[in-house]
Motif scaffolding. Structure first.
Motif, PDB file in Angstrom:
ATOM      1  N   LEU A  34       0.901  -1.263  -0.113  1.00  0.00           N
ATOM      2  CA  LEU A  34      -0.104  -0.127  -0.072  1.00  0.00           C
ATOM      3  C   LEU A  34       0.757   1.165   0.030  1.00  0.00           C
ATOM      4  CD1 LEU A  34      -2.944  -1.100   2.403  1.00  0.00           C
ATOM      5  CD2 LEU A  34      -2.893  -1.246  -0.212  1.00  0.00           C
ATOM      6  N   ALA A  35       1.878   1.192   0.650  1.00  0.00           N
ATOM      7  CA  ALA A  35       3.052   2.544   0.500  1.00  0.00           C
ATOM      8  C   ALA A  35       3.464   2.997  -0.510  1.00  0.00           C
ATOM      9  CB  ALA A  35       4.033   2.155   1.676  1.00  0.00           C
ATOM     10  N   ARG A  36       3.539   1.822  -1.653  1.00  0.00           N
ATOM     11  CA  ARG A  36       3.894   1.810  -2.905  1.00  0.00           C
ATOM     12  C   ARG A  36       2.973   2.504  -3.789  1.00  0.00           C
ATOM     13  NH1 ARG A  36       6.598  -3.233  -2.170  1.00  0.00           N
ATOM     14  NH2 ARG A  36       5.035  -4.373  -2.904  1.00  0.00           N
ATOM     15  N   LEU A  37       1.668   2.625  -3.211  1.00  0.00           N
ATOM     16  CA  LEU A  37       0.858   3.241  -4.172  1.00  0.00           C
ATOM     17  C   LEU A  37       1.044   4.738  -4.293  1.00  0.00           C
ATOM     18  CD1 LEU A  37      -2.457   1.742  -2.893  1.00  0.00           C
ATOM     19  CD2 LEU A  37      -1.604   1.362  -5.019  1.00  0.00           C
ATOM     20  N   SER A  39       3.946   7.716  -2.661  1.00  0.00           N
ATOM     21  CA  SER A  39       4.848   8.426  -1.806  1.00  0.00           C
ATOM     22  C   SER A  39       5.079  10.009  -1.847  1.00  0.00           C
ATOM     23  CB  SER A  39       6.359   7.634  -2.044  1.00  0.00           C
ATOM     24  OG  SER A  39       6.906   8.321  -3.213  1.00  0.00           O
ATOM     25  N   GLN A 155      -3.549   4.950   4.498  1.00  0.00           N
ATOM     26  CA  GLN A 155      -2.306   5.524   4.964  1.00  0.00           C
ATOM     27  C   GLN A 155      -1.120   5.026   4.159  1.00  0.00           C
ATOM     28  OE1 GLN A 155      -2.941   7.824   7.008  1.00  0.00           O
ATOM     29  NE2 GLN A 155      -1.035   8.762   7.138  1.00  0.00           N
ATOM     30  N   THR A 156      -0.333   6.015   3.574  1.00  0.00           N
ATOM     31  CA  THR A 156       0.725   5.359   2.915  1.00  0.00           C
ATOM     32  C   THR A 156       2.161   6.060   3.700  1.00  0.00           C
ATOM     33  OG1 THR A 156       0.719   7.190   1.180  1.00  0.00           O
ATOM     34  CG2 THR A 156      -0.697   5.194   0.881  1.00  0.00           C
ATOM     35  N   PRO A 204       1.289   3.757   8.183  1.00  0.00           N
ATOM     36  CA  PRO A 204       1.284   3.161   6.804  1.00  0.00           C
ATOM     37  C   PRO A 204       0.891   1.785   6.535  1.00  0.00           C
ATOM     38  CG  PRO A 204       3.388   4.364   7.163  1.00  0.00           C
ATOM     39  CD  PRO A 204       2.387   4.373   8.569  1.00  0.00           C
ATOM     40  N   HIS A 227      -2.444  10.321   2.881  1.00  0.00           N
ATOM     41  CA  HIS A 227      -3.172   9.108   2.707  1.00  0.00           C
ATOM     42  C   HIS A 227      -4.105   9.190   1.452  1.00  0.00           C
ATOM     43  CE1 HIS A 227      -6.562  11.662   4.541  1.00  0.00           C
ATOM     44  NE2 HIS A 227      -7.268  11.091   3.472  1.00  0.00           N
TER      45      HIS A 227
END
Length: 404
Positions: A34-37, A39, A155-156, A204, A227
């Protein structure tokens, strides 16, 4: 239907799809995917190049929208219309002042999020859009409010505290926006000083589900917060009733003028309302629900995202061979319609591909293959090698298949 995207954001995708939770919920999912969606570096790429149009961004300061003129160059003629370009330095200044920057319609501007929206739309059956919210530490964008659609908050970057309260106005429609002036003092006391139904800090990988109508208030903690909000389009009996009425434009008695002066005479207007309601009842009794359903399916197609057709230069490539491995792109297919002659029509949001009976038979199995790879040679004996290669080429250009 095999689910690929929902499992990334909810722990029980089958239950979520069949019965979305009626109350807010928080899930702690693996953070890396999900964090890679999106940054902070991705935001720098979108804003810092100096080509972002004003329609893709908005800014909120102290709960109020910042005028576009504060962060864009003056409007100028671009192609056929007047548009503004975002000033990156102005965005930096506004962030330093504590403003929240909102990247709008990411399903149109950022491929990883667009891919997620396509997948979610396919698996839940309604169009899904996405915005991103960047908030500096110790600040917030919008204060207490509700949305007329349900959302998944992903949440990223950083952390954000969310307070969720029960609805004051349950199940709002799209035109029933949040109106603070309509709240009584008791409601405001509950929102400002009462205990929230749910209070949580998102990190995240955390996902927050907020059904439409639930009031939420969020603020960044000791670090900046980024987010993504995935919004699920709301389709209600009210929406469907409006579409039913559109079917009645061929009913002559409903096209006649109302009596002059009726809207100034309450007694006369009551009589007229009763007459029209009777006319509606008679007219609706003659409607064909199958015809209405077919029309609405066609009308909804453009609301879903069209397939990702990258690389668009595939029409120029000549290196595809009968042995080239491909996989179906399930989220690109809106509907498969069987034709009377045994063929099939593959419908996307913005186009369709018609298959003859042999091709339809040959593709029947691979269309259900999910992410499994196959090649043109697998389409025999229904199709010869040249025919199979042409079908694979058409699928790739339509965005229904990709090379692997």
């Amino acid at each position: 239907m095999k689910l690929h995207v929902l499992p990334q954001v909810v722990p029980d995708p089958d239950t979520f799809r069949s019965a979305p939770p009626p109350a807010p919920a928080v899930w702690h999912m693996p953070p890396a995917p999900l964090a890679r969606l999106l940054s902070l570096g991705d935001l720098d790429s979108m804003i810092g190049w100096g080509v972002l149009r004003s329609r893709w961004i908005s800014v909120v300061r102290a709960g109020r929208s910042v005028p576009e003129s504060e962060y864009t160059w003056p409007r100028r003629q671009i192609n056929d219309g007047m548009e503004s370009v975002v000033r990156a330095a102005a965005i930096t200044t506004l962030l330093q002042q504590g403003s929240t920057v909102i990247l709008q319609s990411l399903q149109r501007t950022w491929r990883p999020v667009a891919t997620m929206c396509r997948g979610l739309s396919r698996e839940v059956g309604v169009p899904v859009e996405a915005n991103a919210y960047l908030t500096p530490a110790h600040h917030q964008g919008f204060a207490h409010h509700h949305d007329p659609h349900s959302v998944l908050i992903v949440q990223t970057v950083g952390t954000k505290t969310w307070q969720i309260h029960e609805p004051v106005f349950p199940d709002p429609l799209e035109h029933q926006n949040w109106r603070p002036d309509a709240l009584g003092s008791g409601d405001w006391d509950r929102l400002r000083h009462g205990k929230p139904t749910l209070e949580t800090v998102l990190h995240p990988g955390d996902v927050l589900w907020i059904p439409r109508g639930w009031i939420h208030n969020a603020y960044a903690t000791t670090e900046p917060s980024l987010h993504i909000t995935f919004a699920f389009q709301t389709l209600t009996p009210y929406w469907l009733a409006k579409e039913v009425v559109k079917e009645l434009d061929e009913v002559v008695e409903l096209r006649r003028e109302l009596p002059w002066g009726a809207v100034r005479d309450p007694d006369r207007l009551r009589e007229t309302c009763a007459e029209v309601m009777e006319q509606l009842g008679r007219a609706m009794a003659g409607l064909d629900p199958d015809r209405l359903a077919d029309r609405l399916v066609e009308a909804m197609r453009p609301r879903f995202l069209e397939p990702d057709r990258a690389p668009v230069t595939s029409a120029l490539a000549d290196d595809l061979t009968p042995g080239s491995r491909v996989a179906m792109v399930a989220e690109a297919l809106h509907r498969r319609r069987c034709l009377p002659d045994g063929g099939a029509r593959l419908e996307m949001a913005d186009a369709s591909l018609t298959l003859g009976p042999p091709a339809a038979r040959a593709l029947a199995e691979v269309l259900e293959s999910g992410g499994d790879s196959w090649c043109a040679l697998d389409l025999g004996p229904e199709l010869d090698e040249a025919e199979a290669l042409e079908i694979v080429t058409q699928l790739i250009r339509a965005g229904l298949a990709r090379r692997v």
